[in-house]
Write a protein that holds these residues in place. Structure first.
Motif, short mmCIF file in Angstrom:
data_model
loop_
_atom_site.label_atom_id
_atom_site.label_comp_id
_atom_site.label_asym_id
_atom_site.label_seq_id
_atom_site.Cartn_x
_atom_site.Cartn_y
_atom_site.Cartn_z
N LEU A 40 0.81 -1.22 0.00
CA LEU A 40 0.00 0.00 0.00
C LEU A 40 0.85 1.28 0.00
CD1 LEU A 40 -3.12 -0.73 2.26
CD2 LEU A 40 -2.80 -1.06 -0.19
N CYS A 41 2.14 1.16 -0.18
CA CYS A 41 2.99 2.36 -0.27
C CYS A 41 2.85 2.97 -1.67
CB CYS A 41 4.44 2.00 0.01
SG CYS A 41 5.63 3.24 -0.55
N PRO A 42 2.37 4.20 -1.79
CA PRO A 42 2.18 4.79 -3.13
C PRO A 42 3.49 4.95 -3.91
CG PRO A 42 1.71 6.41 -1.40
CD PRO A 42 1.90 5.09 -0.72
N TYR A 43 4.57 5.20 -3.21
CA TYR A 43 5.86 5.37 -3.90
C TYR A 43 6.35 4.03 -4.44
CZ TYR A 43 5.41 9.60 -1.16
OH TYR A 43 4.91 10.76 -0.61
N SER A 44 6.10 2.95 -3.69
CA SER A 44 6.42 1.61 -4.19
C SER A 44 5.57 1.27 -5.40
CB SER A 44 6.16 0.56 -3.10
OG SER A 44 6.94 0.78 -1.96
N ARG A 45 4.28 1.62 -5.33
CA ARG A 45 3.38 1.34 -6.45
C ARG A 45 3.84 2.06 -7.71
NH1 ARG A 45 -2.76 0.21 -5.19
NH2 ARG A 45 -2.37 -1.58 -3.85
N LYS A 46 4.31 3.29 -7.53
CA LYS A 46 4.81 4.03 -8.69
C LYS A 46 5.93 3.26 -9.38
CE LYS A 46 7.03 8.04 -7.90
NZ LYS A 46 7.22 9.52 -7.96
N ASP A 98 0.83 10.60 -14.74
CA ASP A 98 -0.34 9.72 -14.58
C ASP A 98 -0.03 8.56 -13.66
OD1 ASP A 98 -2.18 10.91 -16.77
OD2 ASP A 98 -0.26 10.61 -17.79
N ILE A 99 1.16 7.97 -13.83
CA ILE A 99 1.55 6.83 -12.99
C ILE A 99 1.59 7.24 -11.52
CG2 ILE A 99 3.58 5.42 -12.38
CD1 ILE A 99 4.12 5.08 -15.37
N THR A 100 2.20 8.39 -11.24
CA THR A 100 2.33 8.85 -9.85
C THR A 100 0.96 9.15 -9.24
OG1 THR A 100 4.48 9.78 -10.41
CG2 THR A 100 3.48 10.52 -8.36
N ALA A 101 0.15 9.88 -9.99
CA ALA A 101 -1.19 10.21 -9.48
C ALA A 101 -2.00 8.94 -9.23
CB ALA A 101 -1.90 11.13 -10.48
N ALA A 102 -1.97 8.01 -10.19
CA ALA A 102 -2.75 6.78 -10.05
C ALA A 102 -2.22 5.91 -8.90
CB ALA A 102 -2.74 5.99 -11.36
N ALA A 103 -0.90 5.93 -8.70
CA ALA A 103 -0.33 5.16 -7.59
C ALA A 103 -0.88 5.66 -6.26
CB ALA A 103 1.20 5.27 -7.61
N HIS A 104 -0.92 6.97 -6.09
CA HIS A 104 -1.45 7.55 -4.84
C HIS A 104 -2.97 7.33 -4.73
CE1 HIS A 104 2.01 9.68 -3.04
NE2 HIS A 104 2.47 9.71 -4.27
N GLY A 148 5.69 15.95 -8.38
CA GLY A 148 5.86 16.63 -7.09
C GLY A 148 4.54 16.92 -6.41
N TRP A 149 3.55 17.32 -7.20
CA TRP A 149 2.22 17.61 -6.65
C TRP A 149 1.68 16.39 -5.88
CZ3 TRP A 149 -1.28 21.92 -7.73
CH2 TRP A 149 -2.56 21.74 -7.19
N PHE A 150 1.72 15.22 -6.52
CA PHE A 150 1.13 14.04 -5.88
C PHE A 150 2.05 13.44 -4.81
CE2 PHE A 150 -1.50 14.64 -9.57
CZ PHE A 150 -2.75 14.45 -9.03
N ASP A 151 3.35 13.46 -5.06
CA ASP A 151 4.29 12.89 -4.08
C ASP A 151 4.41 13.74 -2.81
OD1 ASP A 151 4.89 10.58 -5.41
OD2 ASP A 151 6.85 11.22 -6.13
#
Lengths: 225, 225
Positions: free
Chosen positions: A9-15, A166-172, A96-99
């Protein structure tokens, strides 16, 4: 074998899992309960955070931004940061916005309260803080509005092409969606954008994730939600 | 004229001011009280954060990481991210360390409590939280130990050359040093590294910064501290 230490469930890992999948790079995924500070893991990353990538040559790459840039440079065949100075700046601005902003206002805050807190001792309180959870749940609307505003004007978040934005936003968002805290019915344009990403074969693996004692929302893995 | 919207004690703004100075790029520095959410500023950056760079051609670049990478690509003459996949990953790893971990554990937390909080209404409390301040002050030691460990083995933080890792770390530390919360006497190796950066002509401008109602520590601008 390339190895990624991650937490489901870590969004950074998902990215990073999504980048590796989009770039068709095989890897072994090792779940790391990073809060336990396992000595062997702390040697790989003294920051004690996931994700950590160990690439084929044994190189250890830490920090999700550093891993993203490394993968883009090392495996440029399927570019995800785009071309041209301004296009690349726009992709990185949204990353940066999503992270940072979305993470602190919504995704990481909810993840801490609903999941990680049960494993670590917090100074201030032991259980989930319902006021903090409600605040994060209310903040998600402005971000979904912003996504809608962007994809109303562009094909994908940062422009014509699917990108690391898109990848970062979707991961979060996918982490928040697992917890059932995305009010999709109020944000149809953002939902349409997320549906497009959720339907990609590279996303399938994330939809199979489960963590102990926190069931996903009923629609989490449903492509027609 | 190139313009940078910044806040004097914002570590991310300081990072960009240092990069611009190291790359010998002229710019007009405009102080932005970002918490006031000035409409013209929000148009430049809907995230409402500093720094924001408006480059010579009028391009608006947001997010300190995006600005750093943009400046490195647009003005490559004096490289700050280094060369080679692994060297660049190491620089970016340390940038992430200070921009995320050091920021949340020390610099941004202290800046919020001691300075920004007086301008914004916080939900939980109105004044500085002394328990939070003490916790951040105690966390600084492990980071100074880590800096000492690195520069004991390397010339600069990420290797042989001065890089964005040093700039980023110094930008964050300088804000904490302004507030008098760096115990230099207990960390002589880290102090030696900081002295080398503080003595660079590019750092001079940061040492002249003052903000209302928060005087700098007595040694803040002193090169022999």
């Amino acid at each position: 074998m390339r190895t990624l230490y991650h937490y489901p469930l870590c969004p950074y890992s998902r990215k990073i899992r999504l980048i590796l999948a989009e770039k068709k790079l095989d890897f072994s995924a090792e779940i790391e309960r990073f809060w336990e500070k396992r000595p062997e893991f702390m040697k790989l990353n003294p920051a004690g955070q996931v994700p950590v990538l160990v690439d084929l040559n044994g190189s250890v790459i830490n920090d999700s931004m550093a891993i993203s840039e490394y993968l883009e440079d090392a495996y440029p065949e399927r570019p995800l940061i785009g071309e041209g100075l301004l296009q690349r700046a726009e992709v990185r601005r949204l990353v940066g916005w999503f992270d940072s902003k979305f993470a602190s206002e919504v995704s990481v805050t909810l993840l801490m309260e609903k999941n990680i807190k049960r494993y670590i001792s917090m100074q201030a309180s032991s259980g989930p803080n319902s006021a903090v959870i409600r605040s994060a749940q209310s903040m998600v609307h402005s971000h979904l509005d912003y996504i809608s505003w962007l994809v109303d004007r562009r094909n994908w978040l940062a422009g014509d092409d699917f990108s690391l934005a898109d990848i970062t936003a979707a991961a979060h968002l996918s982490v928040v969606d697992y917890m059932g805290d995305i009010p999709w019915d109020k944000h149809p344009i953002a939902k349409d954008w997320y549906t497009r990403i959720k339907s990609r074969p590279t996303f399938r693996n994330l939809l199979l994730d489960r963590v102990p004692a926190l069931a996903p929302s009923s629609h989490y893995a449903d492509l027609d939600f």
